[in-house]
Scaffold this motif. Sequence first.
Motif, PDB file in Angstrom:
ATOM      1  N   MET A  75      -7.328   0.577  -7.845  1.00  0.00           N
ATOM      2  CA  MET A  75      -6.264   0.129  -8.530  1.00  0.00           C
ATOM      3  C   MET A  75      -6.070  -1.532  -7.874  1.00  0.00           C
ATOM      4  O   MET A  75      -5.728  -2.942  -7.721  1.00  0.00           O
ATOM      5  CB  MET A  75      -4.712   0.272  -7.278  1.00  0.00           C
ATOM      6  CG  MET A  75      -4.573   1.917  -8.154  1.00  0.00           C
ATOM      7  SD  MET A  75      -3.803   1.240 -10.051  1.00  0.00           S
ATOM      8  CE  MET A  75      -4.668   1.698 -10.877  1.00  0.00           C
ATOM      9  N   THR A  76      -7.312  -1.867  -6.716  1.00  0.00           N
ATOM     10  CA  THR A  76      -7.441  -3.112  -6.469  1.00  0.00           C
ATOM     11  C   THR A  76      -8.517  -4.313  -7.001  1.00  0.00           C
ATOM     12  O   THR A  76      -8.073  -4.881  -7.957  1.00  0.00           O
ATOM     13  CB  THR A  76      -8.004  -3.176  -4.435  1.00  0.00           C
ATOM     14  OG1 THR A  76      -7.149  -2.728  -3.854  1.00  0.00           O
ATOM     15  CG2 THR A  76      -8.584  -4.262  -4.316  1.00  0.00           C
ATOM     16  N   LEU A  77      -9.217  -3.293  -8.068  1.00  0.00           N
ATOM     17  CA  LEU A  77     -10.897  -4.652  -8.351  1.00  0.00           C
ATOM     18  C   LEU A  77     -10.236  -4.244  -9.815  1.00  0.00           C
ATOM     19  O   LEU A  77     -10.700  -4.969 -10.604  1.00  0.00           O
ATOM     20  CB  LEU A  77     -12.097  -3.451  -8.431  1.00  0.00           C
ATOM     21  CG  LEU A  77     -12.716  -3.657  -6.790  1.00  0.00           C
ATOM     22  CD1 LEU A  77     -14.140  -2.811  -6.787  1.00  0.00           C
ATOM     23  CD2 LEU A  77     -12.510  -5.154  -6.037  1.00  0.00           C
ATOM     24  N   GLY A  78      -9.487  -3.070 -10.487  1.00  0.00           N
ATOM     25  CA  GLY A  78      -9.543  -2.909 -11.709  1.00  0.00           C
ATOM     26  C   GLY A  78      -8.559  -4.197 -11.968  1.00  0.00           C
ATOM     27  O   GLY A  78      -9.052  -4.678 -12.717  1.00  0.00           O
ATOM     28  N   PRO A  79      -7.125  -4.602 -12.357  1.00  0.00           N
ATOM     29  CA  PRO A  79      -6.518  -5.853 -12.715  1.00  0.00           C
ATOM     30  C   PRO A  79      -7.280  -6.965 -12.500  1.00  0.00           C
ATOM     31  O   PRO A  79      -7.540  -7.320 -13.686  1.00  0.00           O
ATOM     32  CB  PRO A  79      -5.410  -6.226 -11.285  1.00  0.00           C
ATOM     33  CG  PRO A  79      -5.388  -4.915 -11.011  1.00  0.00           C
ATOM     34  CD  PRO A  79      -6.915  -4.038 -10.443  1.00  0.00           C
ATOM     35  N   ALA A  80      -8.463  -7.132 -11.641  1.00  0.00           N
ATOM     36  CA  ALA A  80      -9.188  -8.691 -12.283  1.00  0.00           C
ATOM     37  C   ALA A  80     -10.580  -8.200 -13.096  1.00  0.00           C
ATOM     38  O   ALA A  80     -10.691  -9.116 -13.777  1.00  0.00           O
ATOM     39  CB  ALA A  80     -10.024  -9.052 -10.715  1.00  0.00           C
ATOM     40  N   SER A 136      -3.469  12.545   1.869  1.00  0.00           N
ATOM     41  CA  SER A 136      -3.640  12.309   0.904  1.00  0.00           C
ATOM     42  C   SER A 136      -3.329  10.621   0.742  1.00  0.00           C
ATOM     43  O   SER A 136      -3.707   9.747   0.016  1.00  0.00           O
ATOM     44  CB  SER A 136      -3.046  12.490  -0.449  1.00  0.00           C
ATOM     45  OG  SER A 136      -3.687  13.793  -0.838  1.00  0.00           O
ATOM     46  N   MET A 137      -2.411  10.355   1.895  1.00  0.00           N
ATOM     47  CA  MET A 137      -1.554   8.944   1.291  1.00  0.00           C
ATOM     48  C   MET A 137      -2.922   8.201   2.609  1.00  0.00           C
ATOM     49  O   MET A 137      -2.256   7.219   1.995  1.00  0.00           O
ATOM     50  CB  MET A 137      -0.510   8.605   2.265  1.00  0.00           C
ATOM     51  CG  MET A 137       0.581   9.651   0.418  1.00  0.00           C
ATOM     52  SD  MET A 137       2.028  10.043   1.484  1.00  0.00           S
ATOM     53  CE  MET A 137       2.721   7.957   1.712  1.00  0.00           C
ATOM     54  N   ALA A 138      -3.153   8.646   3.513  1.00  0.00           N
ATOM     55  CA  ALA A 138      -3.581   7.853   4.732  1.00  0.00           C
ATOM     56  C   ALA A 138      -5.091   7.568   4.023  1.00  0.00           C
ATOM     57  O   ALA A 138      -6.294   6.481   4.911  1.00  0.00           O
ATOM     58  CB  ALA A 138      -4.583   8.776   5.823  1.00  0.00           C
ATOM     59  N   ALA A 139      -5.912   7.960   3.281  1.00  0.00           N
ATOM     60  CA  ALA A 139      -6.982   7.559   2.546  1.00  0.00           C
ATOM     61  C   ALA A 139      -6.838   6.574   1.763  1.00  0.00           C
ATOM     62  O   ALA A 139      -7.957   6.110   1.451  1.00  0.00           O
ATOM     63  CB  ALA A 139      -7.172   8.692   1.221  1.00  0.00           C
ATOM     64  N   MET A 140      -5.955   6.184   0.789  1.00  0.00           N
ATOM     65  CA  MET A 140      -5.432   5.176  -0.288  1.00  0.00           C
ATOM     66  C   MET A 140      -5.503   3.869   0.688  1.00  0.00           C
ATOM     67  O   MET A 140      -6.169   2.861   0.336  1.00  0.00           O
ATOM     68  CB  MET A 140      -4.400   5.619  -0.432  1.00  0.00           C
ATOM     69  CG  MET A 140      -3.707   6.312  -1.737  1.00  0.00           C
ATOM     70  SD  MET A 140      -2.712   6.190  -2.120  1.00  0.00           S
ATOM     71  CE  MET A 140      -2.999   5.724  -3.712  1.00  0.00           C
ATOM     72  N   PRO A 141      -4.801   3.533   2.506  1.00  0.00           N
ATOM     73  CA  PRO A 141      -5.404   2.142   2.753  1.00  0.00           C
ATOM     74  C   PRO A 141      -6.857   1.511   3.520  1.00  0.00           C
ATOM     75  O   PRO A 141      -7.246   0.499   2.663  1.00  0.00           O
ATOM     76  CB  PRO A 141      -4.902   2.342   3.905  1.00  0.00           C
ATOM     77  CG  PRO A 141      -3.260   3.477   4.060  1.00  0.00           C
ATOM     78  CD  PRO A 141      -3.568   3.923   2.998  1.00  0.00           C
ATOM     79  N   PRO A 144     -12.198  -4.481  -1.663  1.00  0.00           N
ATOM     80  CA  PRO A 144     -12.594  -5.755  -1.501  1.00  0.00           C
ATOM     81  C   PRO A 144     -13.737  -6.805  -0.378  1.00  0.00           C
ATOM     82  O   PRO A 144     -14.253  -7.422  -1.106  1.00  0.00           O
ATOM     83  CB  PRO A 144     -11.004  -6.799  -1.012  1.00  0.00           C
ATOM     84  CG  PRO A 144     -10.712  -5.883  -0.099  1.00  0.00           C
ATOM     85  CD  PRO A 144     -10.680  -4.345  -0.976  1.00  0.00           C
ATOM     86  N   LEU A 145     -13.941  -5.937   0.454  1.00  0.00           N
ATOM     87  CA  LEU A 145     -14.803  -6.747   1.272  1.00  0.00           C
ATOM     88  C   LEU A 145     -15.967  -5.721   0.491  1.00  0.00           C
ATOM     89  O   LEU A 145     -17.133  -6.719   1.323  1.00  0.00           O
ATOM     90  CB  LEU A 145     -14.913  -5.565   2.939  1.00  0.00           C
ATOM     91  CG  LEU A 145     -13.525  -5.495   3.499  1.00  0.00           C
ATOM     92  CD1 LEU A 145     -13.738  -4.706   4.844  1.00  0.00           C
ATOM     93  CD2 LEU A 145     -13.426  -7.726   4.330  1.00  0.00           C
ATOM     94  N   MET A 146     -16.006  -4.906   0.391  1.00  0.00           N
ATOM     95  CA  MET A 146     -17.614  -4.030  -0.757  1.00  0.00           C
ATOM     96  C   MET A 146     -17.957  -5.023  -1.415  1.00  0.00           C
ATOM     97  O   MET A 146     -18.961  -5.624  -2.168  1.00  0.00           O
ATOM     98  CB  MET A 146     -17.481  -2.791  -1.118  1.00  0.00           C
ATOM     99  CG  MET A 146     -17.620  -1.962  -0.100  1.00  0.00           C
ATOM    100  SD  MET A 146     -17.042   0.011  -0.322  1.00  0.00           S
ATOM    101  CE  MET A 146     -18.769  -0.030  -1.099  1.00  0.00           C
ATOM    102  N   ALA A 147     -16.999  -5.361  -2.838  1.00  0.00           N
ATOM    103  CA  ALA A 147     -16.392  -6.298  -3.308  1.00  0.00           C
ATOM    104  C   ALA A 147     -16.878  -7.988  -3.240  1.00  0.00           C
ATOM    105  O   ALA A 147     -18.022  -8.325  -4.250  1.00  0.00           O
ATOM    106  CB  ALA A 147     -15.451  -6.208  -4.282  1.00  0.00           C
ATOM    107  N   GLY A 148     -16.653  -8.284  -2.126  1.00  0.00           N
ATOM    108  CA  GLY A 148     -17.248 -10.074  -1.400  1.00  0.00           C
ATOM    109  C   GLY A 148     -19.095 -10.030  -0.909  1.00  0.00           C
ATOM    110  O   GLY A 148     -19.040 -10.784  -1.290  1.00  0.00           O
TER     111      GLY A 148
END
Length: 422
Positions: A243-248, A355-360, A367-371
């Motif tokens: 969801m973070t990297l897919g849109p771009a 389940s929810m804690a893994a999402m944040p 973004p840190l790894m992508a950068g």
Amino acid sequence: MPLPRPRTHPLLRNRSFRLLFLGRTLSLAGDAVIPAALALAVLRATGSTSALALVLGCAMGPRLLLLPLGGVVADRFDARTVALLTDLVRAATQLFVGVELLGGEPRLWHIAAAEAIGGAASAFAMPTLPRLLTATVAEKDRHGANSLIGVVRSGTALAGPALAGLLIATAGPGWAFVVDAASFTVSACLLAAVRVTYATPAGPRHSLAKDLVEGWQEVRRRDWYWTSLVAHAAWNGAAAVLMTLGPALAVTELGGEEVWIGILQAGAVGLLLGSLLAGRARPRRPILTANLGLATYALPLALLAAEAPAPAVIAAYGLALAGLGFLSPVWETSVQAAIPAAVLARVTSYDWLLSMAAMPLGYVLAPLMAGAWGTGPPLWIAAAVVAAACAGTAAVPGVRRFALPGATPRPLTRGATPVPPP
């Protein structure tokens, strides 16, 4: 010639389940509308993505922190009353936000505080559903009931953002929240008429800490449960990466915004189809089958990392979300059959929490790894993690042997007969 009367689902002839089903449908619709409506309303009011992040964080933080406590409350007290009160609290918070927006000069901290209260109420509402369902539906019908609710959950996830956009476009942001408040109010009224068959669990009352520990011990003593929770957490973390990297990537590499919209639409359709399939399927080994279905989420991650053509990514994402749609009813039916009713809400709250804690975590790391390395490595890593975690549960004896009461799975090995876990 008279027209034939429409057929009613047999489970909906059960008055209590029908009222519960309608109430949860409205509540789920309200939950599905809130994120999209909140995003559009805050951005329209402030024009600031930082302000939006603050409001969304205020809604998510209390929910995560209070989920275990919500499980204790739902086990200690009448789950119907807890669900009813939390619906009323959420109705009040959404009405407050609506009035704030209709006033023309919304104050950000007012909206953030209201959403924090609404998020806290959600933490107490979420663990109540399994107890309510087991109190209104006979055990033999629970798979069908969970499948119906799964279809509704998928349908509201598909329609919620569109409904939020339609309300904001036609009536304005304020009225979108007023309508949302009305949905929670009607849900509370329906819950008030539900008749449940359980009583508040009898026995000595323990301290809050002991209740929390007891719930966690119930999780740990079942290898099929806690290993599946690890897999589900890995899935959610991987979903956050996508969801973070897919849109771009969709916009810059695959053809534009319409590709990302197509991916999301395929996912929503897959989610719905998976839920419908779960209503008909009766797998011999439900936990194993459902977890293997979740492993398909590695496909869209790997295809995005490999810069595959847009149609392949769209199809893979639809398949992956079908796996999620299939898992939800199957998992919930299995948990309701295997976990004692007195601790069911607490156990469920730990499920939601992990389940929810893994999402944040995924939102922060992607973004840190992508950068540092580019978008490919985090997507490949997420694909490997979700495939290993979900498919790896097949190595757990309890996962392989789990069977619902009345099921007759084939022996895993010669002379070995799988039995339901305690």
